[in-house]
Design a protein around this motif. Structure first.
Motif, PDB file in Angstrom:
ATOM      1  N   GLU A 216       0.695  -1.078   0.237  1.00  0.00           N
ATOM      2  CA  GLU A 216       0.073   0.076   0.208  1.00  0.00           C
ATOM      3  C   GLU A 216       1.079   1.016   0.214  1.00  0.00           C
ATOM      4  O   GLU A 216       1.127   1.192   0.876  1.00  0.00           O
ATOM      5  N   PHE A 217       0.516   2.235  -1.089  1.00  0.00           N
ATOM      6  CA  PHE A 217       1.414   3.243  -0.916  1.00  0.00           C
ATOM      7  C   PHE A 217       1.140   5.108  -0.280  1.00  0.00           C
ATOM      8  O   PHE A 217      -0.155   4.807  -0.835  1.00  0.00           O
ATOM      9  N   ASP A 218       1.133   5.910  -0.348  1.00  0.00           N
ATOM     10  CA  ASP A 218       0.350   6.678   0.348  1.00  0.00           C
ATOM     11  C   ASP A 218       0.349   7.351  -0.860  1.00  0.00           C
ATOM     12  O   ASP A 218      -0.415   8.553  -1.283  1.00  0.00           O
ATOM     13  N   LEU A 219       1.380   7.291  -2.577  1.00  0.00           N
ATOM     14  CA  LEU A 219       0.594   8.447  -3.414  1.00  0.00           C
ATOM     15  C   LEU A 219       1.222   7.450  -4.392  1.00  0.00           C
ATOM     16  O   LEU A 219       2.653   6.683  -4.537  1.00  0.00           O
ATOM     17  N   ILE A 220       1.455   6.806  -5.712  1.00  0.00           N
ATOM     18  CA  ILE A 220       1.006   6.461  -7.037  1.00  0.00           C
ATOM     19  C   ILE A 220       1.154   7.698  -8.269  1.00  0.00           C
ATOM     20  O   ILE A 220      -0.008   8.272  -8.413  1.00  0.00           O
ATOM     21  N   LEU A 221       2.222   7.617  -8.747  1.00  0.00           N
ATOM     22  CA  LEU A 221       2.073   8.170  -9.457  1.00  0.00           C
ATOM     23  C   LEU A 221       2.326   8.226 -10.927  1.00  0.00           C
ATOM     24  O   LEU A 221       3.554   6.631 -10.998  1.00  0.00           O
ATOM     25  N   ALA A 222       1.944   8.251 -12.031  1.00  0.00           N
ATOM     26  CA  ALA A 222       1.746   7.179 -13.575  1.00  0.00           C
ATOM     27  C   ALA A 222       1.213   8.749 -15.344  1.00  0.00           C
ATOM     28  O   ALA A 222       0.251   9.535 -14.148  1.00  0.00           O
ATOM     29  N   ALA A 223       1.592   8.301 -15.580  1.00  0.00           N
ATOM     30  CA  ALA A 223       0.818   8.854 -17.092  1.00  0.00           C
ATOM     31  C   ALA A 223       1.130   7.815 -18.127  1.00  0.00           C
ATOM     32  O   ALA A 223       0.961   8.383 -19.178  1.00  0.00           O
ATOM     33  N   ASN A 224       0.357   7.010 -17.618  1.00  0.00           N
ATOM     34  CA  ASN A 224      -0.205   5.470 -18.678  1.00  0.00           C
ATOM     35  C   ASN A 224      -1.021   4.863 -17.811  1.00  0.00           C
ATOM     36  O   ASN A 224      -0.966   4.950 -16.104  1.00  0.00           O
ATOM     37  N   HIS A 225      -2.415   4.560 -17.792  1.00  0.00           N
ATOM     38  CA  HIS A 225      -2.946   3.710 -16.846  1.00  0.00           C
ATOM     39  C   HIS A 225      -2.539   2.022 -17.015  1.00  0.00           C
ATOM     40  O   HIS A 225      -4.003   1.541 -16.311  1.00  0.00           O
ATOM     41  N   GLY A 226      -1.998   1.901 -17.285  1.00  0.00           N
ATOM     42  CA  GLY A 226      -2.359  -0.104 -18.392  1.00  0.00           C
ATOM     43  C   GLY A 226      -1.754  -0.380 -16.696  1.00  0.00           C
ATOM     44  O   GLY A 226      -0.654  -0.204 -15.741  1.00  0.00           O
ATOM     45  N   GLY A 227      -2.740  -1.346 -16.096  1.00  0.00           N
ATOM     46  CA  GLY A 227      -2.431  -1.588 -14.526  1.00  0.00           C
ATOM     47  C   GLY A 227      -2.428  -1.328 -13.561  1.00  0.00           C
ATOM     48  O   GLY A 227      -2.528  -1.757 -12.021  1.00  0.00           O
ATOM     49  N   LEU A 228      -2.838  -0.326 -13.722  1.00  0.00           N
ATOM     50  CA  LEU A 228      -3.285   1.083 -12.486  1.00  0.00           C
ATOM     51  C   LEU A 228      -4.007   0.648 -11.212  1.00  0.00           C
ATOM     52  O   LEU A 228      -4.129   0.492 -10.149  1.00  0.00           O
ATOM     53  N   THR A 229      -5.320  -0.286 -11.809  1.00  0.00           N
ATOM     54  CA  THR A 229      -6.086  -0.958 -11.218  1.00  0.00           C
ATOM     55  C   THR A 229      -5.442  -1.975 -10.268  1.00  0.00           C
ATOM     56  O   THR A 229      -6.265  -2.545  -9.161  1.00  0.00           O
ATOM     57  N   GLU A 230      -4.659  -2.813 -10.287  1.00  0.00           N
ATOM     58  CA  GLU A 230      -4.101  -3.720  -9.454  1.00  0.00           C
ATOM     59  C   GLU A 230      -3.458  -3.098  -7.708  1.00  0.00           C
ATOM     60  O   GLU A 230      -2.655  -3.487  -7.083  1.00  0.00           O
ATOM     61  N   LEU A 231      -3.134  -1.906  -8.227  1.00  0.00           N
ATOM     62  CA  LEU A 231      -2.699  -1.299  -6.956  1.00  0.00           C
ATOM     63  C   LEU A 231      -3.092  -0.285  -6.432  1.00  0.00           C
ATOM     64  O   LEU A 231      -4.475  -0.534  -5.783  1.00  0.00           O
ATOM     65  N   THR A 232      -2.697  -0.197  -4.668  1.00  0.00           N
ATOM     66  CA  THR A 232      -3.536   0.018  -3.394  1.00  0.00           C
ATOM     67  C   THR A 232      -2.489   1.360  -3.306  1.00  0.00           C
ATOM     68  O   THR A 232      -1.344   1.636  -2.687  1.00  0.00           O
ATOM     69  N   GLY A 233      -3.886   2.632  -2.906  1.00  0.00           N
ATOM     70  CA  GLY A 233      -3.699   3.830  -3.260  1.00  0.00           C
ATOM     71  C   GLY A 233      -4.045   4.260  -3.753  1.00  0.00           C
ATOM     72  O   GLY A 233      -4.249   4.377  -5.342  1.00  0.00           O
ATOM     73  N   PRO A 234      -3.655   6.276  -3.364  1.00  0.00           N
ATOM     74  CA  PRO A 234      -4.558   7.210  -4.559  1.00  0.00           C
ATOM     75  C   PRO A 234      -3.322   7.717  -5.402  1.00  0.00           C
ATOM     76  O   PRO A 234      -2.037   7.236  -5.007  1.00  0.00           O
ATOM     77  N   ILE A 235      -3.985   7.342  -6.992  1.00  0.00           N
ATOM     78  CA  ILE A 235      -3.086   7.535  -7.248  1.00  0.00           C
ATOM     79  C   ILE A 235      -3.445   9.205  -8.947  1.00  0.00           C
ATOM     80  O   ILE A 235      -4.326   9.902  -8.508  1.00  0.00           O
ATOM     81  N   VAL A 236      -2.934   9.958  -9.441  1.00  0.00           N
ATOM     82  CA  VAL A 236      -2.775  10.745  -9.657  1.00  0.00           C
ATOM     83  C   VAL A 236      -2.113  10.013 -11.104  1.00  0.00           C
ATOM     84  O   VAL A 236      -0.596  10.271 -11.057  1.00  0.00           O
ATOM     85  N   VAL A 237      -2.945  10.618 -12.284  1.00  0.00           N
ATOM     86  CA  VAL A 237      -2.388   9.716 -13.636  1.00  0.00           C
ATOM     87  C   VAL A 237      -2.110  11.713 -14.444  1.00  0.00           C
ATOM     88  O   VAL A 237      -2.705  12.025 -14.307  1.00  0.00           O
ATOM     89  N   ILE A 238      -0.920  11.287 -15.049  1.00  0.00           N
ATOM     90  CA  ILE A 238      -0.524  12.793 -15.482  1.00  0.00           C
ATOM     91  C   ILE A 238      -0.619  12.377 -16.997  1.00  0.00           C
ATOM     92  O   ILE A 238      -0.305  11.404 -17.671  1.00  0.00           O
TER      93      ILE A 238
END
Length: 602
Positions: A525-547
């Motif tokens: 479980e992460f405190d923040l997840i940063l990504a610039a694409n959407h693949g696989g993000l539903t498998e992760l736990t934590g607030p997500i910011v996609v840029i």
């Protein structure tokens, strides 16, 4: 008079009896606490007194706690709430009387001999305690809500007002609020206005003895009166536990032709006779005509069912749950699959499709879907992953060690307890055939082992998901916001979901960053997840910011390519650029990511 370092713990359940998950958690805290404290520290327990005539008094449990405290190190000062020892909860006036009596015993029998001091009070009945303590004692007090009126009795405005006033009463003097889960931290901040800077984490978990009990129960054989194969649902016999939703879900599955195993429903209470809600559930099961067994009293035999060889699944259909111990206990007992809602603290306990199956609360249809998925899944790999996930996520000894370092820095604590680390020394098997999955998990700076070697303990962990080199370049523009903050640990991972991921692993190696394999990332479980694409993000736990990963990002969308006549419209502009973004929008999103995360760090 000789003054000694002192830790005092007030509990309303878990000493004279144990009728709730809170009781198990309270005793687990005491057991873990005493295993960590140096021998010269005075330990005082202030349990709410229950008489033998109370239905909530459990002689076997009380005998266990008394034997545990028999070595003389633990001082027991029972406190009273005005119910004559009959009811550990009572009403608001009983909460006030309990706080007054507890404050009196602390002031008269504990504080005069206390040197450095820590007072920990668990749950709502003790909310009024800090306001009645001397100012110097308030500064050394941690109040730990395991639930709240907003969760269970939102219509009781008088109680809500008292809770809010009591929670804020000692904050100005340095009192802190303990949070048992990320959900409770958010709930107390948004619902009661508790500043995050006044919070300290006191997460629930499993003690080493509870892990040992789970191991002993694992592989139990047939139990008299129970079917050889069954689903298990257990919890207090209250409507908010969602048992009606479960019966509706079973009806939906059966109507769809799905074979559902018999149900063992442990909807328990401490009443000598079945309650109205228990009778309601029994009537519904009879009308449903589904094979079942109903257990109405909570005994050690109920959690022992988690290790039963015939167990096909553990269902937690709660509509409200501040933490929820059952998935944690099920993981430790290798009971799988676990089917749970995402209510409250349950949301972060199951990684959907990997350690169990989840669905929104209050939706029998979605619960039926999750249960159907679980019954169609081979449980062996779920058991392995869930067990190792629990070792890392629910290490109570490590969690309480970290709490004491923060709340009582004057304590001379021993080294970390290595027993759970030994249990987790062998990583669970991972799928072969891809470098994303065959890499072993990292041990530092995150993981169960990290606390043994980290020089600095980070307060927040950020995951950067690198789908491909282009997206990674954009993410690197955001990361300088965290460069100079030693409270933040940044790690990277990639999952190979993008067809253009070539060179990503090489680029990460050249950057010299910490790369966490994907199978470890989805179990953390992460405190923040940063990504610039959407693949696989539903498998992760934590607030997500996609840029967005570019000002253009403007490849043409293929649109609707069905061959029917007239389906591909000829109008100009029918095939729109895919996710066209401007530089100003990118900058705004980067700033949003920075502000959202920075606000979460006290």
């Amino acid at each position: 008079m000789t003054r000694r370092p002192t830790v005092a713990v007030a509990i309303h359940d878990g000493w004279f009896g144990c009728g709730t998950g809170a009781g198990y958690a309270n005793f687990g805290f005491l057991e873990t606490l005493t295993s960590l404290l140096p021998s010269d520290v005075r330990v005082v327990v202030l349990p709410l007194r229950l008489t033998r005539s109370s239905a909530e008094h459990h002689p076997e449990w009380h005998q266990r706690t008394s034997a545990w405290a028999a070595d003389g190190r633990i001082e027991v000062l029972p406190v009273d709430n005005g119910t004559g020892g009959l009811d550990r909860w009572g009403r608001l006036e009983n909460f006030r009387q309990l706080a007054a009596h507890t404050a009196a015993r602390l002031c008269d029998e504990v504080l005069p001999q206390a040197g450095p001091l820590l007072v920990v009070a668990f749950d709502v009945p003790f909310f009024g305690l800090p306001a009645l303590l001397p100012r110097e004692a308030r500064a050394r007090t941690v109040l730990v809500p395991r639930s709240s009126g907003l969760v269970h009795t939102p219509q009781d405005l008088v109680r809500l007002g008292w809770e809010r006033e009591s929670l804020h009463a000692g904050l100005a003097d340095g009192m802190r609020i303990g949070t048992i889960s990320p959900f409770m931290a958010r709930h107390l901040h948004t619902g009661y206005g508790i500043p995050r800077s006044s919070m300290v984490s006191v997460p629930d978990g499993l003690t080493y003895s509870e892990w040992a009990t789970a191991d002993r129960n694992h592989g139990a054989t047939a139990t008299a009166g129970l079917p050889d194969e069954f689903l298990l649902a257990m919890g207090r016999a209250e409507p908010y536990k969602g048992f009606d939703d479960l019966l509706d879900a079973i009806t939906i599955l059966r109507d769809a032709g799905t074979e559902v195993p018999p149900l063992v429903l442990a909807a328990t209470s401490e009443s000598a006779r079945p309650t109205g809600y228990q009778l309601h559930l029994a009537r519904r099961l009879r009308d449903l005509g589904h094979s079942h067994a109903v257990l109405t009293r909570f005994t050690p035999a109920v959690p022992a069912l988690l290790g039963h060889t015939g167990l096909r699944g553990v269902v937690v259909p709660s509509r409200a749950e501040p933490f929820g111990r059952i998935p944690m206990e099920a993981f430790a007992a290798r009971a799988a699959p676990v089917i749970t809602t995402t209510a409250g603290g349950l949301a972060g306990q199951v990684v959907d499709g990997r350690t169990g199956f989840s669905c929104p609360p209050g939706s029998p249809l979605r619960l039926a879907t999750a249960l159907g998925r679980a019954l169609a899944t081979e449980p062996a790999h779920l058991r392995r992953h869930a067990y190792h996930h629990a070792l890392g996520a629910f290490d109570h000894t490590g969690a309480i060690h970290r709490f004491l370092v923060t709340a009582a820095p004057w304590l001379r604590l021993p080294d970390h307890d290595d027993r759970l680390r030994w249990l987790s020394a062998t990583a669970p098997p991972v799928p072969a055939g891809s470098p994303v999955f065959t890499v072993p998990p990292v041990k530092v700076p995150i993981s169960l082992q990290a606390q043994h070697w980290n020089t600095i303990r980070p307060e927040r962990v950020v995951l950067v998901v690198a789908h491909h080199v282009t997206s990674l370049l954009r993410l690197l523009d955001v990361l300088p916001a965290f460069d100079s903050d030693p409270r933040v640990q940044v790690v990277f991972s990639w999952n190979g979901s993008d067809p253009f991921h070539h060179g990503t692993d090489t680029f990460l190696q050249r950057l010299g960053v910490v790369v966490v394999p994907w199978h470890q990332a989805i179990d953390t479980e992460f405190d923040l997840i940063l990504a610039a694409n959407h693949g696989g993000l539903t498998e992760l736990t934590g607030p997500i910011v996609v840029i967005p990963h570019g000002a253009g990002y403007n490849k043409n969308s293929p649109g609707n390519r069905k061959p029917e006549t007239g389906n591909r419209k000829p109008e100009t502009g029918n095939r729109k650029p895919f996710r066209l973004r401007s530089f100003s929008r990118m900058a705004a999103l980067r700033w949003q990511a920075h502000r959202r995360f920075a606000g979460a760090v006290p």
